[in-house]
Write a protein that holds these residues in place. Structure first.
Motif, PDB file in Angstrom:
ATOM      1  N   ASN A 184      55.368  16.534  52.510  1.00 30.44           N
ATOM      2  CA  ASN A 184      57.176  16.395  51.713  1.00 30.44           C
ATOM      3  C   ASN A 184      56.407  15.878  50.843  1.00 30.44           C
ATOM      4  O   ASN A 184      57.067  15.257  49.583  1.00 30.44           O
ATOM      5  CB  ASN A 184      56.903  14.921  53.077  1.00 30.44           C
ATOM      6  CG  ASN A 184      57.623  15.060  54.291  1.00 30.44           C
ATOM      7  OD1 ASN A 184      58.279  16.965  54.117  1.00 30.44           O
ATOM      8  ND2 ASN A 184      57.723  15.138  55.559  1.00 30.44           N
ATOM      9  N   LEU A 185      55.614  14.590  50.344  1.00 29.34           N
ATOM     10  CA  LEU A 185      55.337  14.345  48.950  1.00 29.34           C
ATOM     11  C   LEU A 185      54.679  15.810  48.623  1.00 29.34           C
ATOM     12  O   LEU A 185      55.279  15.358  46.580  1.00 29.34           O
ATOM     13  CB  LEU A 185      53.717  13.080  49.717  1.00 29.34           C
ATOM     14  CG  LEU A 185      53.913  11.870  49.567  1.00 29.34           C
ATOM     15  CD1 LEU A 185      52.578  11.208  49.482  1.00 29.34           C
ATOM     16  CD2 LEU A 185      55.056  11.070  49.109  1.00 29.34           C
ATOM     17  N   ARG A 186      53.678  16.289  48.774  1.00 27.95           N
ATOM     18  CA  ARG A 186      53.277  17.898  47.831  1.00 27.95           C
ATOM     19  C   ARG A 186      55.137  18.682  47.183  1.00 27.95           C
ATOM     20  O   ARG A 186      54.856  18.540  45.978  1.00 27.95           O
ATOM     21  CB  ARG A 186      52.124  17.912  48.341  1.00 27.95           C
ATOM     22  CG  ARG A 186      51.325  18.221  48.074  1.00 27.95           C
ATOM     23  CD  ARG A 186      50.282  19.546  48.325  1.00 27.95           C
ATOM     24  NE  ARG A 186      50.731  20.295  49.401  1.00 27.95           N
ATOM     25  CZ  ARG A 186      50.341  19.857  50.307  1.00 27.95           C
ATOM     26  NH1 ARG A 186      49.786  19.243  52.061  1.00 27.95           N
ATOM     27  NH2 ARG A 186      50.861  21.422  52.008  1.00 27.95           N
ATOM     28  N   LYS A 187      56.169  18.624  48.265  1.00 30.01           N
ATOM     29  CA  LYS A 187      56.990  19.188  47.800  1.00 30.01           C
ATOM     30  C   LYS A 187      57.776  18.237  46.586  1.00 30.01           C
ATOM     31  O   LYS A 187      58.595  19.146  46.369  1.00 30.01           O
ATOM     32  CB  LYS A 187      57.683  19.468  49.402  1.00 30.01           C
ATOM     33  CG  LYS A 187      57.479  20.516  50.534  1.00 30.01           C
ATOM     34  CD  LYS A 187      58.443  20.387  51.271  1.00 30.01           C
ATOM     35  CE  LYS A 187      57.879  19.596  52.408  1.00 30.01           C
ATOM     36  NZ  LYS A 187      59.303  20.301  53.116  1.00 30.01           N
ATOM     37  N   GLN A 188      57.576  16.670  47.035  1.00 29.87           N
ATOM     38  CA  GLN A 188      58.322  16.214  46.087  1.00 29.87           C
ATOM     39  C   GLN A 188      57.751  16.172  44.463  1.00 29.87           C
ATOM     40  O   GLN A 188      58.749  16.480  43.921  1.00 29.87           O
ATOM     41  CB  GLN A 188      59.161  14.512  46.790  1.00 29.87           C
ATOM     42  CG  GLN A 188      59.917  14.443  47.930  1.00 29.87           C
ATOM     43  CD  GLN A 188      59.746  13.490  48.460  1.00 29.87           C
ATOM     44  OE1 GLN A 188      58.973  12.506  47.522  1.00 29.87           O
ATOM     45  NE2 GLN A 188      59.675  12.992  50.197  1.00 29.87           N
ATOM     46  N   VAL A 189      57.126  16.271  44.641  1.00 34.26           N
ATOM     47  CA  VAL A 189      55.967  16.325  43.449  1.00 34.26           C
ATOM     48  C   VAL A 189      55.712  17.477  42.847  1.00 34.26           C
ATOM     49  O   VAL A 189      56.745  18.117  41.407  1.00 34.26           O
ATOM     50  CB  VAL A 189      54.429  16.694  43.610  1.00 34.26           C
ATOM     51  CG1 VAL A 189      53.872  16.884  42.551  1.00 34.26           C
ATOM     52  CG2 VAL A 189      53.732  14.822  43.737  1.00 34.26           C
ATOM     53  N   LYS A 190      55.902  18.917  43.346  1.00 29.62           N
ATOM     54  CA  LYS A 190      56.632  20.073  42.986  1.00 29.62           C
ATOM     55  C   LYS A 190      57.793  20.084  42.466  1.00 29.62           C
ATOM     56  O   LYS A 190      58.168  20.560  41.489  1.00 29.62           O
ATOM     57  CB  LYS A 190      56.089  21.261  43.949  1.00 29.62           C
ATOM     58  CG  LYS A 190      56.656  22.340  43.310  1.00 29.62           C
ATOM     59  CD  LYS A 190      55.574  22.969  42.673  1.00 29.62           C
ATOM     60  CE  LYS A 190      55.604  24.697  42.495  1.00 29.62           C
ATOM     61  NZ  LYS A 190      53.887  24.946  41.298  1.00 29.62           N
ATOM     62  N   THR A 191      58.889  19.331  43.167  1.00 32.26           N
ATOM     63  CA  THR A 191      60.168  19.125  43.048  1.00 32.26           C
ATOM     64  C   THR A 191      60.667  18.613  41.492  1.00 32.26           C
ATOM     65  O   THR A 191      61.497  18.849  40.319  1.00 32.26           O
ATOM     66  CB  THR A 191      61.232  19.098  43.912  1.00 32.26           C
ATOM     67  OG1 THR A 191      61.179  19.706  45.122  1.00 32.26           O
ATOM     68  CG2 THR A 191      62.937  19.080  44.015  1.00 32.26           C
ATOM     69  N   ALA A 192      59.863  17.106  41.871  1.00 30.63           N
ATOM     70  CA  ALA A 192      60.774  16.696  39.884  1.00 30.63           C
ATOM     71  C   ALA A 192      59.696  17.305  38.759  1.00 30.63           C
ATOM     72  O   ALA A 192      60.448  17.527  37.966  1.00 30.63           O
ATOM     73  CB  ALA A 192      60.163  15.307  40.689  1.00 30.63           C
ATOM     74  N   TYR A 193      58.388  18.003  39.772  1.00 30.58           N
ATOM     75  CA  TYR A 193      58.050  18.438  38.298  1.00 30.58           C
ATOM     76  C   TYR A 193      58.555  19.382  37.610  1.00 30.58           C
ATOM     77  O   TYR A 193      58.789  19.793  36.364  1.00 30.58           O
ATOM     78  CB  TYR A 193      56.136  18.601  38.700  1.00 30.58           C
ATOM     79  CG  TYR A 193      55.317  19.377  37.941  1.00 30.58           C
ATOM     80  CD1 TYR A 193      54.665  18.517  37.168  1.00 30.58           C
ATOM     81  CD2 TYR A 193      55.421  20.744  37.450  1.00 30.58           C
ATOM     82  CE1 TYR A 193      53.590  18.815  36.072  1.00 30.58           C
ATOM     83  CE2 TYR A 193      54.171  21.341  36.427  1.00 30.58           C
ATOM     84  CZ  TYR A 193      53.709  20.087  35.944  1.00 30.58           C
ATOM     85  OH  TYR A 193      52.838  21.023  34.962  1.00 30.58           O
ATOM     86  N   SER A 194      58.941  20.660  38.524  1.00 31.58           N
ATOM     87  CA  SER A 194      59.436  21.357  38.156  1.00 31.58           C
ATOM     88  C   SER A 194      61.051  21.478  37.777  1.00 31.58           C
ATOM     89  O   SER A 194      61.218  21.711  36.354  1.00 31.58           O
ATOM     90  CB  SER A 194      59.671  22.391  39.236  1.00 31.58           C
ATOM     91  OG  SER A 194      58.092  22.994  39.546  1.00 31.58           O
TER      92      SER A 194
END
Length: 445
Positions: free
Chosen positions: A360-370
């Motif tokens: 979940n944290l990796r998905k959140q990082v990817k979303t915020a980064y993108s």
């Protein structure tokens, strides 16, 4: 060169406009706040953060309590009573009893006993490790609460900035539309335009005035929420001192670096690790219950009368005893069998839960980064759109009052100009929120 000059001029005018807009709202009771100011005050006044801090303090006391249990246990007992005459049924219970005469009916004793644990299967060490891990878990919760508070403050702060920006833009547009209605009314009275143009212009002005009411209410709501966070009175007028521009934020790391930081710094990640550790310690504690317990014991008793040793005496006596005690709970071999199995399953459950947190944290990082990268591009496009919308409005306005275009074209051009400014503000705010979300997720906020 010319394009760069136009952009710099635009930013200068935008900053000047924002400052002027805020200045209109200033009163003697206004409070200027930077984002850092709000963070500092929110940490002081946040009740939720105080609750988590107190829980962490309780965790520290529990550690000291667990360590104290390694000390010898001491007990003191005392009693005093009166004995009744003792009936003895010499000829059976159906016949009268003979009574043993007692010179003194008093009975009393006082005793002190102690026990010092030598070995209990490591139960004491496990208990201390459990309380230490629990304390660290509570500290990670406090850290996560603080980070979440920071992110909440950011969202309210940028909402306050947006409301002020919207208010200023709509007020300026109302002023512009009011002047337009006046000019169209003169043209209508002179028979140059139809009454429908005049009515449509008034309708557009009314829509803007209604929109301003909504924006003002949004401003009141977000101001109250932010005031509560920083400990002010609900109606205290807050003025953001930070600019809405995004020049002060930038991402100089790649996605993999943020993921690496998240795995080592995120409070949620640390909490998941502590949950695994606590589950493992529970398994160790259950195994310790199945091991023998060894300890020193001692007691010292002062009693009256002496009825423990024969011959009995109606006199007070002292009795002391000391030694080593071994105990073993045989029933734990079958009582705790299923408890241990459940504890082992719980460890695997927590490991899977941690993997889920990682995902979940990796998905959140990817979303915020993108999204942040996307917002940066949108800001550049929105800046160009504003210039195009302003030039388009200037041309359509000129052609309308020269009777070369329709009022609907002018209203559309005006709306596009306003929406272009709104879009720039929204993109700037989205960039800030996504930037701070990225910091929060990676444990850097």
């Amino acid at each position: 060169m010319i394009s760069s000059l136009i952009k710099r001029t635009f930013f200068f005018l935008a900053v000047l406009f924002n400052t002027f807009g805020y200045a209109q709202e200033i009163s003697k009771d206004s409070v200027f706040l930077s984002l850092d100011d709000v963070w500092s005050k929110a940490e002081i006044f946040s009740k939720e953060l105080k609750v988590q801090h107190l829980k962490a303090e309780i965790g520290k006391e529990n550690i000291l309590d667990a360590k104290n249990k390694r000390l010898p246990s001491l007990d003191f007992d005392a009693s005093y009573g009166k004995l009744s005459n003792i009936p003895v049924f010499v000829n059976g219970i159906n016949n009268s009893a003979e009574f043993i005469p007692l010179e003194d009916h008093s009975v009393y004793d006082a005793s002190v006993s102690a026990y010092f644990n030598i070995y209990a299967g490591g139960a004491s060490k496990t208990a201390i490790k459990t309380t230490e891990a629990t304390k660290e878990f509570l500290e990670h919760i406090e850290e996560e609460t603080s980070d979440q508070l920071h992110l909440e403050v950011i969202q309210y702060y940028v909402s306050l900035q947006r409301s002020y920006q919207y208010e200023n833009l709509v007020k300026q547009n109302i002023k512009q539309n009011t002047e337009r209605v006046r000019l169209i009314e003169q043209l209508f009275k002179n028979g140059v335009v139809l009454k429908s143009d005049f009515l449509r212009a008034k309708l557009q002005l009314a829509k803007l005035q209604t929109q301003l009411v909504t924006i003002k209410n949004d401003l009141v709501i977000v101001t109250q929420a932010l005031n509560i966070l920083v400990g002010n009175e609900d109606d205290t007028l807050l003025i953001p001192s930070d600019t809405i521009q995004t020049k002060d934020i930038a991402i100089d790391k790649n996605y993999e670096t943020f993921v690496s930081e998240m795995l080592s710094e995120s409070p949620l990640e640390k909490m998941a690790e502590k949950q695994i550790e606590l589950s493992e310690l529970k398994t160790v504690a259950l195994k310790a219950d199945k091991l023998p317990k060894i300890g020193f014991f001692g007691s010292y008793t002062y009693s009256y009368p002496q009825i423990k040793l024969y011959p009995y005496e109606q006199a007070p006596y002292l009795l002391g005893v000391a030694g080593i005690k071994l105990s073993y709970d045989i029933s734990a071999l079958y009582y705790d069998k299923h408890k241990e199995k459940a504890a082992e399953i719980a460890v695997e459950q927590q490991k899977l839960a941690k993997e889920n947190v990682d995902d979940n944290l990796r998905k959140q990082v990817k979303t915020a980064y993108s999204r942040f990268k996307e917002d940066v591009i949108k800001i550049e496009v929105a800046e160009e759109n504003i210039q195009s919308a302003q030039e388009n409005y200037r041309i359509v306005k000129q052609t309308y009052f020269n009777q070369l275009s329709l009022l609907t074209d002018l209203i559309d051009a005006d709306t596009q100009q306003l929406e272009a400014h709104f879009e720039l503000i929204n993109n700037q705010i989205a960039a800030k929120v996504h930037y701070y979300q990225l910091l929060k997720i990676s444990g850097k906020l």
